[in-house]
Scaffold this active site. Structure first.
Site, short mmCIF file in Angstrom:
data_model
loop_
_atom_site.label_atom_id
_atom_site.label_comp_id
_atom_site.label_asym_id
_atom_site.label_seq_id
_atom_site.Cartn_x
_atom_site.Cartn_y
_atom_site.Cartn_z
N ARG A 91 2.00 -4.28 4.44
CA ARG A 91 2.65 -5.59 4.30
C ARG A 91 4.09 -5.54 4.79
O ARG A 91 4.58 -6.46 5.41
CB ARG A 91 2.65 -6.02 2.83
CG ARG A 91 1.35 -6.55 2.34
CD ARG A 91 1.37 -6.65 0.85
NE ARG A 91 1.70 -5.35 0.27
CZ ARG A 91 1.46 -5.00 -0.97
NH1 ARG A 91 0.94 -5.85 -1.81
NH2 ARG A 91 1.77 -3.80 -1.41
N SER A 129 -1.60 -7.49 -5.80
CA SER A 129 -2.38 -7.62 -7.04
C SER A 129 -1.45 -7.68 -8.24
O SER A 129 -1.69 -8.46 -9.17
CB SER A 129 -3.34 -6.43 -7.19
OG SER A 129 -4.25 -6.40 -6.12
#
Ligand code: PNS
Length: 162
Positions: A91, A129
């Site tokens: 990311r 998450s």
């Protein structure tokens, strides 16, 4: 070449960011095995069976994607599935150092597999998450980030602080 890629993770829970990586990978490799780490160093909100079930729901109907769980070393799971690629998503630069270390260790443990990285699509770059869990536990709406079955499970499971 018929390449199997293994995509390991905690998936606590699986997000649209994970899904995007797997769907893109499913166009590149003959088979993608989503491998849910049964026991991780982190405390998980969902059991291994639950995390596997969510991933199966997300990839239902995608023919060359399978979901499994693994206990112990990723290197052993990669061998078991005859994966020559270990797939990870990146990311941000902050992900890189740890990923670089893991890739090096896995190369030592399973030299027949290479770690490949796909960069996350811009619209999912900020999803993780742990943030999904935090937002859900504070009463925020996470329906943009995870499958509806996961939203429901988070709402049932997490103590509400919001
Ligand atoms: O989603 P995560 O938490 O970033 O995934 C981390 C995971 C599960 C891929 C990593 O912790 C892992 O591979 N665990 C299995 C045990 C293992 O092989 N450890 C050595 C890694 S070099």
């Amino acid at each position: 070449m018929r390449i199997t890629a293994i995509y390991p993770g905690s998936f606590d829970p699986i997000t649209h960011g994970h899904k995007d990586i797997v769907i893109r990978a499913s166009r590149l490799f003959e088979r993608v095995v989503v491998a849910v780490a049964a026991s991780t160093t982190k405390h998980t909100v969902f059991t291994s069976d639950e995390r596997v079930a969510f991933a199966q729901t997300v990839f239902d109907g995608v023919p060359n994607v399978t979901v499994c769980s693994f206990d112990g070393l990723l290197a052993d799971a990669a061998r078991e599935h005859r994966a020559s690629v270990i797939l990870r998503g990146l990311r941000a630069v902050s992900d890189f150092e740890h990923e670089f270390q893991m890739a090096g260790m896995n190369r030592k443990l399973v030299p027949e597999a290479d770690t490949l990285f796909l960069t996350t699509a811009e619209q999912y770059g900020y999803i993780s998450s742990s943030l999904v869990r935090e937002v859900a536990s504070l009463g925020g709406d996470v329906s943009e980030f995870v499958h509806p079955a996961v939203v429901e499970a988070l709402n049932r499971r997490l103590p509400r602080h919001g």
